[in-house]
Design an enzyme around this catalytic site. Structure first.
Site, PDB file in Angstrom:
ATOM      1  N   GLN B  70      34.206  16.027 -30.634  1.00  0.00           N
ATOM      2  CA  GLN B  70      34.240  17.076 -29.244  1.00  0.00           C
ATOM      3  C   GLN B  70      35.028  17.632 -28.922  1.00  0.00           C
ATOM      4  O   GLN B  70      36.862  17.378 -28.689  1.00  0.00           O
ATOM      5  CB  GLN B  70      33.801  16.863 -27.307  1.00  0.00           C
TER       6      GLN B  70
HETATM    7  N1  LIG Z   1      17.906  17.576 -38.554  1.00  0.00           N
HETATM    8  C1  LIG Z   1      19.252  16.254 -39.204  1.00  0.00           C
HETATM    9  N2  LIG Z   1      20.554  15.924 -38.299  1.00  0.00           N
HETATM   10  C2  LIG Z   1      21.194  14.856 -38.509  1.00  0.00           C
HETATM   11  C3  LIG Z   1      21.472  14.699 -39.701  1.00  0.00           C
HETATM   12  N3  LIG Z   1      22.816  14.104 -39.450  1.00  0.00           N
HETATM   13  C4  LIG Z   1      22.764  13.944 -38.270  1.00  0.00           C
HETATM   14  N4  LIG Z   1      22.196  14.541 -37.803  1.00  0.00           N
HETATM   15  C5  LIG Z   1      21.460  14.685 -35.667  1.00  0.00           C
HETATM   16  O1  LIG Z   1      23.278  15.454 -35.323  1.00  0.00           O
HETATM   17  C6  LIG Z   1      22.581  15.536 -33.831  1.00  0.00           C
HETATM   18  C7  LIG Z   1      24.180  14.436 -33.672  1.00  0.00           C
HETATM   19  O2  LIG Z   1      24.624  13.615 -34.727  1.00  0.00           O
HETATM   20  P1  LIG Z   1      26.180  12.492 -34.846  1.00  0.00           P
HETATM   21  O3  LIG Z   1      26.229  11.763 -35.976  1.00  0.00           O
HETATM   22  O4  LIG Z   1      26.107  11.655 -32.875  1.00  0.00           O
HETATM   23  O5  LIG Z   1      27.280  13.819 -34.728  1.00  0.00           O
HETATM   24  P2  LIG Z   1      28.457  12.826 -34.419  1.00  0.00           P
HETATM   25  O6  LIG Z   1      29.262  13.893 -35.355  1.00  0.00           O
HETATM   26  O7  LIG Z   1      28.670  11.726 -34.604  1.00  0.00           O
HETATM   27  O8  LIG Z   1      29.413  13.960 -33.317  1.00  0.00           O
HETATM   28  P3  LIG Z   1      30.613  13.575 -31.738  1.00  0.00           P
HETATM   29  O9  LIG Z   1      30.064  12.473 -32.338  1.00  0.00           O
HETATM   30  O10 LIG Z   1      29.932  14.643 -30.806  1.00  0.00           O
HETATM   31  O11 LIG Z   1      31.654  13.976 -32.746  1.00  0.00           O
HETATM   32  C8  LIG Z   1      22.047  13.498 -33.737  1.00  0.00           C
HETATM   33  O12 LIG Z   1      21.366  14.635 -33.024  1.00  0.00           O
HETATM   34  C9  LIG Z   1      21.554  13.483 -35.192  1.00  0.00           C
HETATM   35  O13 LIG Z   1      20.360  12.636 -34.935  1.00  0.00           O
HETATM   36  C10 LIG Z   1      21.071  15.181 -40.527  1.00  0.00           C
HETATM   37  O14 LIG Z   1      21.090  14.869 -41.911  1.00  0.00           O
HETATM   38  N5  LIG Z   1      20.192  16.148 -40.610  1.00  0.00           N
END
Ligand SMILES: Nc1nc2c(ncn2[C@@H]2O[C@H](COP(=O)(O)OP(=O)(O)OP(=O)(O)O)[C@@H](O)[C@H]2O)c(=O)[nH]1
Ligand SMILES: Nc1nc2c(ncn2[C@@H]2O[C@H](COP(=O)(O)OP(=O)(O)OP(=O)(O)O)[C@@H](O)[C@H]2O)c(=O)[nH]1
Ligand SMILES: [Mg+2]
Ligand SMILES: [Mg+2]
Lengths: 223, 177
Positions: B70
């Protein structure tokens, strides 16, 4: 010329000249680069860019290894301006792909930024069953007679057993570069300056595009 | 080849590797981390600090640092850069709207002294989504071809269904000397 050759780099990463490895995916470019760097290990397909500085005699040569898979070849031309020459690599054991290799490598050599730059051809994988000879590969690829071809086995069992042909090929292209040094370096200076201009224009254009995409999507979401 | 097998093949002497996962919020970093650790992909929330997972095998230890993306916490990315062996930058390929923002952050990372010459893996994540940008499109839009000072590789993947992650990790481990 003395300024550029025959002196070891002061910094670890400095080099006298740059060569790019070109060839289809699976040709053996990454393996060849490692062998030239006297390293032996497994590699995975390249979808990107790797670079190493290798020493050949007194010359420090920077090698650019690019991915050869179909979707990625479009990026090759980004590196043409700055290189002094190319190492072309073909899998001699895969004659079914000679025609594609001919098209792809032919197009690379025909690019105005590559024209007249020294190149050598490696007919790699001479150890594989039914490998075409160096001469047969050169003929199948329709290489001009100025391009010397070296049959080789880029993949070595260990560092003590690297095929001397890979170093011979490198030595050959370095010889050509040294002979043309003054012309070549002047030309590269001009090519690089032009490329920088083009890169800057493109960068600005892409930022504009990305901003348009952002605005469009934001509008769609609001609707 | 399994992930643990790859670890075993690492040739380095100190036997400890540090990977840094960065990218915008919602890119999928935490989901990728869970995939690497073979954990269930449920209940993933935005990360407000960081997660770290260590995989240990035959004396080798791989530490993967996943930092929240974020905007408000991006300034803290700097605190995690020291000693990084490879940078893994995650992009949501389904969100073209934020590609400029993501590219801007990546460019800043590439200027960081602590990450100088550290190999870069770019994950074009969420390839399962219709209309996801291809790795090639992303590489072009982000001008990855202008990079000369480090090795880079781009890999399409879906953390959701697990595709593309293993092969990219194999690449990462090969870059570590
Ligand atoms: N369709 C799809 N959704 C995904 C994929 N990878 C992650 N997501 C979704 O994207 C959203 C964010 O995923 P996170 O892993 O929390 O993302 P992050 O990069 O860790 O985000 P922050 O912790 O806020 O920095 C979640 O709802 C996941 O389920 C993917 O390969 N395909
Ligand atoms: N038998 C044999 N196999 C080789 C030789 N050189 C390379 N290989 C193998 O061929 C495969 C492809 O080699 P790479 O070096 O990855 O080929 P590349 O040209 O870099 O391919 P991309 O990165 O996909 O463009 C690997 O499995 C190598 O081990 C050789 O001289 N003989
Ligand atoms: Mg390769
Ligand atoms: Mg997270």
């Amino acid at each position: 010329m003395r300024r550029c050759f025959g002196r070891g780099g002061k910094k670890k990463k400095s080099s006298d000249l740059t060569l790019v490895l070109l060839g289809l995916d699976n040709a053996g470019k990454s393996t060849l680069m490692l062998s030239l760097a006297r390293e032996v290990r497994d590699v995975t397909p390249t979808v990107g860019f790797t670079s190493q500085v290798v020493r050949q005699g007194k010359t420090a040569v920077r090698l650019y290894d690019l991915g050869g898979c179909e979707g990625f070849r479009g990026i090759w031309e980004r590196y043409y301006a700055e290189v002094h020459g190319a190492l072309l690599v073909v899998d001699a054991g895969d004659p079914a792909r000679f025609a594609v290799a001919k098209d792809v490598l032919g197009a690379a050599l025909a690019d105005p930024r590559m024209q007249g730059k020294p190149v050598v051809l490696f007919a790699n994988k001479q150890d594989s069953a039914g490998a075409a000879t160096a001469e047969a590969v050169a003929a199948a690829l329709g290489m001009p007679p100025s391009v010397k071809v070296f049959g080789c086995v880029a993949r070595a069992a260990d560092v003590e057993h690297i095929d001397p042909k890979v170093f011979e090929g490198l030595e050959h292209v370095l010889g050509q570069i040294k002979r043309d040094w003054t012309d070549l370096s002047q030309r590269i200076e001009i090519l690089v300056a032009k490329q920088r201009e083009r890169d800057a224009e493109e960068r600005a254009e892409k930022l504009k595009q990305l901003e348009i995409i952002r605005a469009e999507r934001a509008k769609e979401e609001a609707a | 080849m399994g992930f643990l097998q790859m670890l075993k093949n690492l040739k380095r002497s100190d036997r400890e590797v540090r990977l840094l996962l960065l990218g915008l919020d919602n890119a999928g970093k935490t989901t990728i981390l869970k995939r690497l650790a073979n954990e269930e992909i449920v209940h993933i929330r935005p990360t407000s600090g960081f997660n770290i997972k260590s995989v240990v095998h035959e004396g080798f230890k791989l530490n993967v640092w996943d930092i929240g993306g974020q905007k408000a916490i991006r300034p803290f990315w700097k605190n995690y850069m020291e000693g990084t062996d490879a940078l893994v930058y995650v992009i949501d390929a389904g969100d073209a709207r934020r590609l400029a923002e993501s590219g801007g952050e990546l460019n800043q990372l590439l200027e960081e002294e602590k990450l100088a010459s550290v190999p870069l893996l770019v994950f074009a994540n969420k390839q399962d989504l219709v209309g996801a940008l291809t790795p090639k499109q992303i590489a072009e839009m982000l001008n990855l071809h202008l990079i000369r000072d480090r090795t880079w590789q781009i890999q399409g993947c879906s953390a959701k269904n697990g595709t593309g992650i293993q092969e990219a990790m194999e690449w990462v481990l090969q870059q570590i000397k």
